[in-house]
Design an enzyme around this catalytic site. Sequence first.
Site, PDB file in Angstrom:
ATOM      1  N   CYS A  18       0.839  -1.200   0.000  1.00 12.87           N
ATOM      2  CA  CYS A  18       0.000   0.000   0.000  1.00 12.87           C
ATOM      3  C   CYS A  18       0.869   1.244   0.000  1.00 12.87           C
ATOM      4  CB  CYS A  18      -0.919   0.009   1.211  1.00 12.87           C
ATOM      5  SG  CYS A  18      -1.861  -1.515   1.367  1.00 12.87           S
ATOM      6  N   PHE A  38      -1.114   4.292  -4.799  1.00 17.92           N
ATOM      7  CA  PHE A  38      -1.715   3.072  -5.323  1.00 17.92           C
ATOM      8  C   PHE A  38      -1.507   1.895  -4.369  1.00 17.92           C
ATOM      9  CE2 PHE A  38      -0.565   5.586  -9.078  1.00 17.92           C
ATOM     10  CZ  PHE A  38      -1.788   5.632  -9.725  1.00 17.92           C
ATOM     11  N   ILE A  39      -2.410   0.912  -4.499  1.00 13.54           N
ATOM     12  CA  ILE A  39      -2.215  -0.362  -3.806  1.00 13.54           C
ATOM     13  C   ILE A  39      -1.820  -1.386  -4.860  1.00 13.54           C
ATOM     14  CG2 ILE A  39      -3.303  -2.204  -2.456  1.00 13.54           C
ATOM     15  CD1 ILE A  39      -5.307  -0.116  -1.419  1.00 13.54           C
ATOM     16  N   TYR A  80      18.706   3.965  10.220  1.00 12.94           N
ATOM     17  CA  TYR A  80      18.088   5.200  10.704  1.00 12.94           C
ATOM     18  C   TYR A  80      18.370   5.413  12.194  1.00 12.94           C
ATOM     19  CZ  TYR A  80      15.185   7.499   7.140  1.00 12.94           C
ATOM     20  OH  TYR A  80      14.734   8.253   6.085  1.00 12.94           O
ATOM     21  N   LEU A 131       8.415   1.683   5.635  1.00 14.87           N
ATOM     22  CA  LEU A 131       8.411   0.215   5.581  1.00 14.87           C
ATOM     23  C   LEU A 131       8.633  -0.326   4.177  1.00 14.87           C
ATOM     24  CD1 LEU A 131       5.660  -0.729   8.155  1.00 14.87           C
ATOM     25  CD2 LEU A 131       8.047  -1.528   8.133  1.00 14.87           C
ATOM     26  N   ASP A 132       8.171   0.414   3.160  1.00 15.45           N
ATOM     27  CA  ASP A 132       8.420  -0.039   1.782  1.00 15.45           C
ATOM     28  C   ASP A 132       9.918  -0.010   1.493  1.00 15.45           C
ATOM     29  OD1 ASP A 132       8.438   2.755   1.897  1.00 15.45           O
ATOM     30  OD2 ASP A 132       7.388   3.037  -0.002  1.00 15.45           O
ATOM     31  N   THR A 184       4.859  22.547 -24.258  1.00 13.42           N
ATOM     32  CA  THR A 184       4.875  22.547 -22.787  1.00 13.42           C
ATOM     33  C   THR A 184       4.971  21.116 -22.259  1.00 13.42           C
ATOM     34  OG1 THR A 184       3.533  24.545 -22.785  1.00 13.42           O
ATOM     35  CG2 THR A 184       3.592  23.281 -20.733  1.00 13.42           C
TER      36      THR A 184
HETATM   37  N1  LIG Z   1      -0.630  -0.139 -13.618  1.00 15.11           N
HETATM   38  C1  LIG Z   1      -0.271   1.024 -13.078  1.00 15.11           C
HETATM   39  N2  LIG Z   1      -1.154   1.735 -12.359  1.00 15.11           N
HETATM   40  C2  LIG Z   1      -0.805   2.909 -11.800  1.00 15.11           C
HETATM   41  N3  LIG Z   1       0.406   3.450 -11.911  1.00 15.11           N
HETATM   42  C3  LIG Z   1       1.337   2.796 -12.623  1.00 15.11           C
HETATM   43  C4  LIG Z   1       1.046   1.542 -13.224  1.00 15.11           C
HETATM   44  N4  LIG Z   1       2.182   1.129 -13.838  1.00 15.11           N
HETATM   45  C5  LIG Z   1       3.110   2.078 -13.654  1.00 15.11           C
HETATM   46  N5  LIG Z   1       2.625   3.099 -12.943  1.00 15.11           N
HETATM   47  C6  LIG Z   1       3.373   4.296 -12.549  1.00 15.11           C
HETATM   48  O1  LIG Z   1       3.729   4.109 -11.197  1.00 15.11           O
HETATM   49  C7  LIG Z   1       3.778   5.347 -10.496  1.00 15.11           C
HETATM   50  C8  LIG Z   1       3.401   5.076  -9.067  1.00 15.11           C
HETATM   51  O2  LIG Z   1       4.380   4.234  -8.543  1.00 15.11           O
HETATM   52  P1  LIG Z   1       4.120   3.175  -7.387  1.00 15.11           P
HETATM   53  O3  LIG Z   1       2.827   2.508  -7.640  1.00 15.11           O
HETATM   54  O4  LIG Z   1       5.340   2.373  -7.282  1.00 15.11           O
HETATM   55  O5  LIG Z   1       4.102   4.072  -6.123  1.00 15.11           O
HETATM   56  P2  LIG Z   1       2.932   4.685  -5.238  1.00 15.11           P
HETATM   57  O6  LIG Z   1       2.115   3.638  -4.617  1.00 15.11           O
HETATM   58  O7  LIG Z   1       2.230   5.738  -5.996  1.00 15.11           O
HETATM   59  O8  LIG Z   1       3.777   5.443  -4.208  1.00 15.11           O
HETATM   60  P3  LIG Z   1       4.775   4.940  -3.130  1.00 15.11           P
HETATM   61  O9  LIG Z   1       4.871   3.460  -3.189  1.00 15.11           O
HETATM   62  O10 LIG Z   1       6.047   5.630  -3.478  1.00 15.11           O
HETATM   63  O11 LIG Z   1       4.202   5.455  -1.893  1.00 15.11           O
HETATM   64  C9  LIG Z   1       2.874   6.285 -11.266  1.00 15.11           C
HETATM   65  O12 LIG Z   1       3.563   7.482 -11.492  1.00 15.11           O
HETATM   66  C10 LIG Z   1       2.621   5.600 -12.610  1.00 15.11           C
HETATM   67  O13 LIG Z   1       3.206   6.345 -13.674  1.00 15.11           O
HETATM   68  C1  LIG Z   2       9.334   7.912   1.288  1.00 16.64           C
HETATM   69  C2  LIG Z   2       8.078   7.093   1.105  1.00 16.64           C
HETATM   70  C3  LIG Z   2       6.889   8.032   0.923  1.00 16.64           C
HETATM   71  C4  LIG Z   2       8.264   6.259  -0.176  1.00 16.64           C
HETATM   72  O1  LIG Z   2       7.138   5.498  -0.425  1.00 16.64           O
HETATM   73  C5  LIG Z   2       7.864   6.129   2.309  1.00 16.64           C
HETATM   74  O2  LIG Z   2       8.934   5.268   2.420  1.00 16.64           O
HETATM   75  C6  LIG Z   2       7.674   6.875   3.607  1.00 16.64           C
HETATM   76  O3  LIG Z   2       6.619   7.379   3.899  1.00 16.64           O
HETATM   77  N1  LIG Z   2       8.765   6.924   4.434  1.00 16.64           N
HETATM   78  C7  LIG Z   2       8.774   7.568   5.733  1.00 16.64           C
HETATM   79  C8  LIG Z   2       9.866   8.569   5.823  1.00 16.64           C
HETATM   80  C9  LIG Z   2      11.273   7.981   5.717  1.00 16.64           C
HETATM   81  O4  LIG Z   2      11.459   6.905   5.137  1.00 16.64           O
HETATM   82  O5  LIG Z   2      12.187   8.634   6.221  1.00 16.64           O
HETATM   83  K   LIG Z   3       6.777   2.057  -3.319  1.00 18.05           K
END
Ligand SMILES: Nc1ncnc2c1ncn2[C@@H]1O[C@H](COP(=O)(O)OP(=O)(O)OP(=O)(O)O)[C@@H](O)[C@H]1O
Ligand SMILES: CC(C)(CO)[C@@H](O)C(=O)NCCC(=O)O
Ligand SMILES: [K+]
Length: 249
Positions: free
Chosen positions: A7, A11-12, A93, A101-102, A181
Amino acid sequence: MILELDCGNSFIKWRVLEAGRANVYAEGVVGSNIALIESLWAVPNLLLTRCRLVSVRALEETDKLVETLVEAFGVTVSCATSAVEMAGVHNGYEDFQRLGLDRWLAILGGYKLASGACLVLDFGTAATADFVAADGQHLGGFICPGMPLMRNQLRTHTHKIRYDDAAAERALERLSPGRTTAEAVERGCMLMLRGFVLTQIELARAYWGDDFTVFLTGGDADLVCDAVPQARVVPDLVFVGLAMACPLS
Ligand SMILES: Nc1ncnc2c1ncn2[C@@H]1O[C@H](COP(=O)(O)OP(=O)(O)OP(=O)(O)O)[C@@H](O)[C@H]1O
Ligand SMILES: CC(C)(CO)[C@@H](O)C(=O)NCCC(=O)O
Ligand SMILES: [K+]
């Protein structure tokens, strides 16, 4: 079957594994809890027994998702938590619980796959870099806005930056100076990301010479993979770490 969830902030990412098998039975990316449940209901012959989950969202939001999953599928849900040390990796850290956590799971996965020093680069809502030395010591990392945040900040804080998704996609076919642009913004942000990547690699070289593995993960990893031909693109790196942090007994 086992449900795995990553999560993120936007996105999830979900996937279903069959117990004892390596292949993925079903998978997807959704924008909300409701969309997740609907996607899962649409999976043929779904029989969930367990679920493991990692979330960087607010605790209440994660709790709500867990509750929804328990109600909809009657599964037990195990959530990844922070640790000072796991699988030979030492969290770098000052306060280990503050490390996303990710990031932690991607580091665990990377160190396992590399069996040595690694640089883990994740391109989602945020772009992150993490350094793990050959002895498993996490040195720390860097966080900056990812592609979606950079482009949305420009759109939100200017009057005249406006273009549609189709134009954005076309713009990234080349990286010459933009003449619209959409081209100027999309290519500019892309070069920022690539610059970030190249700087991290320089730093890793300064630490470890040529003796390290670069991992690229996250939804936007494809945007930078050309810039780092030596990198391993592992879209499910967080899931690799998730299985390590939440083993199913
Ligand atoms: N099937 C998909 N659905 C949505 N986004 C996608 C998909 N495939 C690639 N992307 C790209 O992935 C990006 C989002 O990345 P990801 O899903 O890894 O992270 P997140 O859940 O948005 O954020 P994070 O994990 O960093 O908190 C978007 O900018 C989009 O361009
Ligand atoms: C940096 C993100 C947003 C990347 O998904 C996530 O790992 C997060 O919320 N981290 C907490 C802050 C830190 O890692 O220092
Ligand atoms: K991520």
